[in-house]
Every structure is written in structure tokens, then in C-alpha cells.
Design a protein around this motif. Sequence first.
Motif, PDB file in Angstrom:
ATOM      1  N   LEU A   1      -8.673  -7.419  -7.995  1.00 45.62           N
ATOM      2  CA  LEU A   1      -7.343  -8.049  -8.018  1.00 45.62           C
ATOM      3  C   LEU A   1      -6.384  -6.938  -7.213  1.00 45.62           C
ATOM      4  O   LEU A   1      -5.601  -7.335  -6.371  1.00 45.62           O
ATOM      5  CB  LEU A   1      -7.083  -8.463  -9.433  1.00 45.62           C
ATOM      6  N   ALA A   2      -6.393  -5.617  -7.621  1.00 40.37           N
ATOM      7  CA  ALA A   2      -5.546  -4.677  -7.177  1.00 40.37           C
ATOM      8  C   ALA A   2      -5.978  -4.519  -5.655  1.00 40.37           C
ATOM      9  O   ALA A   2      -5.064  -4.428  -4.711  1.00 40.37           O
ATOM     10  CB  ALA A   2      -5.803  -3.238  -7.695  1.00 40.37           C
ATOM     11  N   GLN A   3      -7.245  -4.681  -5.124  1.00 40.16           N
ATOM     12  CA  GLN A   3      -7.624  -4.558  -3.729  1.00 40.16           C
ATOM     13  C   GLN A   3      -7.160  -5.696  -3.073  1.00 40.16           C
ATOM     14  O   GLN A   3      -6.808  -5.416  -1.872  1.00 40.16           O
ATOM     15  CB  GLN A   3      -9.134  -4.372  -3.699  1.00 40.16           C
ATOM     16  N   GLN A   4      -7.055  -6.749  -3.771  1.00 42.38           N
ATOM     17  CA  GLN A   4      -6.543  -7.907  -2.963  1.00 42.38           C
ATOM     18  C   GLN A   4      -5.132  -8.068  -2.719  1.00 42.38           C
ATOM     19  O   GLN A   4      -4.305  -8.944  -2.205  1.00 42.38           O
ATOM     20  CB  GLN A   4      -7.127  -9.168  -3.473  1.00 42.38           C
ATOM     21  N   GLY A   5      -4.297  -7.029  -3.495  1.00 43.16           N
ATOM     22  CA  GLY A   5      -2.943  -6.921  -3.434  1.00 43.16           C
ATOM     23  C   GLY A   5      -2.470  -8.031  -4.341  1.00 43.16           C
ATOM     24  O   GLY A   5      -1.001  -8.351  -4.304  1.00 43.16           O
ATOM     25  N   VAL A   6      -3.177  -8.516  -5.427  1.00 41.93           N
ATOM     26  CA  VAL A   6      -2.577  -9.652  -6.218  1.00 41.93           C
ATOM     27  C   VAL A   6      -1.608  -9.071  -7.125  1.00 41.93           C
ATOM     28  O   VAL A   6      -0.668  -9.552  -7.594  1.00 41.93           O
ATOM     29  CB  VAL A   6      -3.772 -10.127  -7.145  1.00 41.93           C
ATOM     30  N   ALA A   7      -1.683  -7.894  -7.659  1.00 48.99           N
ATOM     31  CA  ALA A   7      -0.842  -7.129  -8.449  1.00 48.99           C
ATOM     32  C   ALA A   7      -1.101  -5.629  -8.361  1.00 48.99           C
ATOM     33  O   ALA A   7      -2.252  -5.135  -8.069  1.00 48.99           O
ATOM     34  CB  ALA A   7      -0.928  -7.471  -9.985  1.00 48.99           C
ATOM     35  N   SER A   8      -0.386  -4.625  -8.754  1.00 49.76           N
ATOM     36  CA  SER A   8      -0.377  -3.167  -8.915  1.00 49.76           C
ATOM     37  C   SER A   8      -1.499  -3.022 -10.042  1.00 49.76           C
ATOM     38  O   SER A   8      -1.817  -3.527 -10.994  1.00 49.76           O
ATOM     39  CB  SER A   8       0.772  -2.260  -9.164  1.00 49.76           C
ATOM     40  N   VAL A   9      -2.084  -1.726  -9.895  1.00 53.61           N
ATOM     41  CA  VAL A   9      -3.158  -1.137 -10.599  1.00 53.61           C
ATOM     42  C   VAL A   9      -2.358  -1.129 -12.232  1.00 53.61           C
ATOM     43  O   VAL A   9      -2.887  -1.651 -13.257  1.00 53.61           O
ATOM     44  CB  VAL A   9      -3.511   0.241 -10.347  1.00 53.61           C
ATOM     45  N   GLU A  10      -1.210  -0.459 -12.078  1.00 50.64           N
ATOM     46  CA  GLU A  10      -0.372  -0.622 -13.599  1.00 50.64           C
ATOM     47  C   GLU A  10      -0.236  -1.763 -14.035  1.00 50.64           C
ATOM     48  O   GLU A  10      -0.551  -2.033 -15.276  1.00 50.64           O
ATOM     49  CB  GLU A  10       0.740   0.230 -13.036  1.00 50.64           C
ATOM     50  N   ASP A  11       0.231  -2.849 -13.448  1.00 50.34           N
ATOM     51  CA  ASP A  11       0.405  -4.258 -13.975  1.00 50.34           C
ATOM     52  C   ASP A  11      -0.863  -4.827 -14.264  1.00 50.34           C
ATOM     53  O   ASP A  11      -0.858  -5.603 -15.443  1.00 50.34           O
ATOM     54  CB  ASP A  11       1.101  -4.991 -12.914  1.00 50.34           C
ATOM     55  N   ILE A  12      -1.986  -4.533 -13.520  1.00 48.96           N
ATOM     56  CA  ILE A  12      -3.234  -5.128 -13.988  1.00 48.96           C
ATOM     57  C   ILE A  12      -3.799  -4.596 -15.338  1.00 48.96           C
ATOM     58  O   ILE A  12      -4.136  -5.123 -16.358  1.00 48.96           O
ATOM     59  CB  ILE A  12      -4.119  -4.952 -13.139  1.00 48.96           C
ATOM     60  N   ASP A  13      -3.263  -3.359 -15.466  1.00 50.51           N
ATOM     61  CA  ASP A  13      -3.659  -2.708 -16.973  1.00 50.51           C
ATOM     62  C   ASP A  13      -2.991  -3.217 -17.968  1.00 50.51           C
ATOM     63  O   ASP A  13      -3.412  -3.473 -19.141  1.00 50.51           O
ATOM     64  CB  ASP A  13      -3.515  -1.118 -16.736  1.00 50.51           C
ATOM     65  N   LEU A  14      -1.760  -3.555 -17.824  1.00 50.78           N
ATOM     66  CA  LEU A  14      -0.736  -4.166 -18.606  1.00 50.78           C
ATOM     67  C   LEU A  14      -1.125  -5.585 -18.891  1.00 50.78           C
ATOM     68  O   LEU A  14      -1.168  -5.692 -20.242  1.00 50.78           O
ATOM     69  CB  LEU A  14       0.648  -4.074 -18.297  1.00 50.78           C
ATOM     70  N   ALA A  15      -1.780  -6.217 -18.108  1.00 54.73           N
ATOM     71  CA  ALA A  15      -2.331  -7.747 -18.266  1.00 54.73           C
ATOM     72  C   ALA A  15      -3.347  -7.508 -19.262  1.00 54.73           C
ATOM     73  O   ALA A  15      -3.287  -8.513 -20.015  1.00 54.73           O
ATOM     74  CB  ALA A  15      -2.941  -8.415 -17.055  1.00 54.73           C
ATOM     75  N   VAL A  16      -3.938  -6.445 -19.344  1.00 53.70           N
ATOM     76  CA  VAL A  16      -5.002  -6.421 -20.258  1.00 53.70           C
ATOM     77  C   VAL A  16      -4.685  -5.903 -21.612  1.00 53.70           C
ATOM     78  O   VAL A  16      -4.686  -6.629 -22.728  1.00 53.70           O
ATOM     79  CB  VAL A  16      -6.222  -5.428 -19.694  1.00 53.70           C
ATOM     80  N   SER A  17      -3.913  -4.758 -21.613  1.00 57.87           N
ATOM     81  CA  SER A  17      -3.499  -4.146 -22.907  1.00 57.87           C
ATOM     82  C   SER A  17      -2.406  -5.043 -23.597  1.00 57.87           C
ATOM     83  O   SER A  17      -2.352  -4.943 -24.929  1.00 57.87           O
ATOM     84  CB  SER A  17      -2.900  -2.626 -22.599  1.00 57.87           C
TER      85      SER A  17
END
Length: 317
Positions: free
Chosen positions: A209-225
Motif C-alpha cells: 500500500l505504501a509502495q503504491q502511494g495509497v497512504a504513508s508508512v506512518e498512516d498505514i501503521d496507524l490504520a492497524v494500531s
Amino acid sequence: MPVSSQPETIAVIGVGVIGSSWVSLFLAAGLKVRANDPAPGAEERLRAFVANAWPALENLGQTKGLTLEAAQAALSFHARIEDAATGAQFVQENAPERLEIKRETYARLEAGLADDAIIASSTSGIMPSALQELMTRPERFLVGHPFNPPHLIPLVEVVPGKQTTEACVEAATAFYRAIGKTPIRLHKEVVGHVANRLQGAIWREAVYLAQQGVASVEDIDLAVSAGPGQRWAIMGPSMTFNLGGGRGGMAHFLEHLGPAVETWWADLGAPHLDEATQKMLADAFDRLDDAQFEKAIQHRDKALLRRLRALAEDAQD
């Protein structure tokens, strides 16, 4: 061959981060520990780790009134693996993740161990059948893979090899449960066991998802936590979806959302950790200096401790 069902003396081979954490947990359970590690200064680092871990173990009620001084007195350090093995009924091995080193370690362990002692490896990737292949008594060997840090995170994956007896599996599982762990039993050897494969699958999609530019690494982590991670600390994904089905449970969930889930599965990515992807991931965290890194570790452990206490209190209700 009978195996020891109530170990009182544990040999811990290799006392890096994982091994030291195991030692702390064993001492908190009132067990005697005989440790070994060839690295210079290993004993001093081990005793310092135990001292640092002790307040958290007290907080969780693991020590049952045992003092740190008494725990340190129950810990002995030995230069030779054979000496560490002497008198132990259970071994937790944390040697480097190299097949030849582990096999050499087992040969030396078996020279000092009683016949009914169990040997458990913390390996996260080597198959138990390969590890036990050259052992004199392979039937008393299995994998006991923890999650870091073992003295806080309850999970331990019990994985027998082809020559491991059922009595050994049952005894090891009972032992881990008696010292406060949550053991799961694997019925088949597989690379990465269960939990690492699950977290690897989630991270693979996070990287995609980060590689594809869907969201930042930080926001993807937040999506999980801030999202499903809140539930996963309480129950697994299947039970989560079972409850998501309402009174109809899993059957209702699959009837109404099963096709949607299949579209998610079909669209999952398969990224590669090429140079550009590695740089993207590293750049997301390169702003942490040593103090910030240590602060992040402390935040993780303190938050984990609070959640573990809350879950333990809920279980008593």
C-alpha cells in the motif's frame, strides 16, 4: 522415554535479548536457571536485563512475592554448555540461527543432560525435524518459539519434529502454561510457524500500500494500531469476524460479506524489497535519534504491560 513434567532447573543457552527475557520469566516463576553464552560480558548484561525486567514482572503478578535478590541468587552462569546443562530438566536454546551451530549445541547439551530432560529451541525459522536429525535422543526435542519480549508477550509456539514424542509435546506445553505462557500447538512444520507468517502477511500488504502511494508508512501503521489492532489484542481475526456477523455469527458474516472479502484477497499485493522499497521504509523512520528510539521501546513495553494487566483483570471477572 519419560520426560520431566515439572522442571525445577532450566538451562538457557544463549542470553541475548530473547534468552535474557526467557531467563527473567523463568526466575520469576521461582525456577533455578543455569545460563550459558560465549560473548564477553554476557553474565553482566544478563543480570542487568533481569533487574530491568523485574518491575514489569512484579507488576503483572508473575513474581508472587519473590525478590529480585532471591531471583539473582537462583541464577548461575557457566562457561561451558555441558556445565549449564548439568542438573537441568528443561533447556531453552537461543543459539544463532544457523543449523550447524544449533546441532553442535545439542551435541554438547546431550553430553550433560539427563535422559528425561526436554530441549526446546527458540528458532523462528529452522524446521525442528532438521534440528533434531543428528541428536542422540531426538524424541525429546521440539521448538518453543516465543514472541519478543518473551517475559511479557504470552505466546509460545510449540512445534514438534518428525521424531518428537507426544509425551514431550504435552510436557513442554504444560510447562509453558504453568509459568504463565499461552502455548499453541502446531500440527505441521511450516516456515515461520504461525504468528510470524500472519504478521508477515499483514506487513506485506502494508508495504504494498505504501509502495503504491495509497497512504504513508506512518498512516498505514496507524490504520492497524488504531483500527483492527485494537481488537487483535483481545481476539484473533476469525473470532473478530464471527462477532462481526452478529447473532448469526460466522455463517451470517460469510453470507453477507464473504464475496467482498474474496475481492480483498484477490487484490492483495506482492511487493518486493527492492532498493527503492527499502529506502522508502527506512526513510519513514530515519528521523528517530537514539533517545527517541529508546523512548519508543519504553512506550511499547509500558503500553503492553498496561494492556496485559487489563486483560488479566478481565479474565478474572
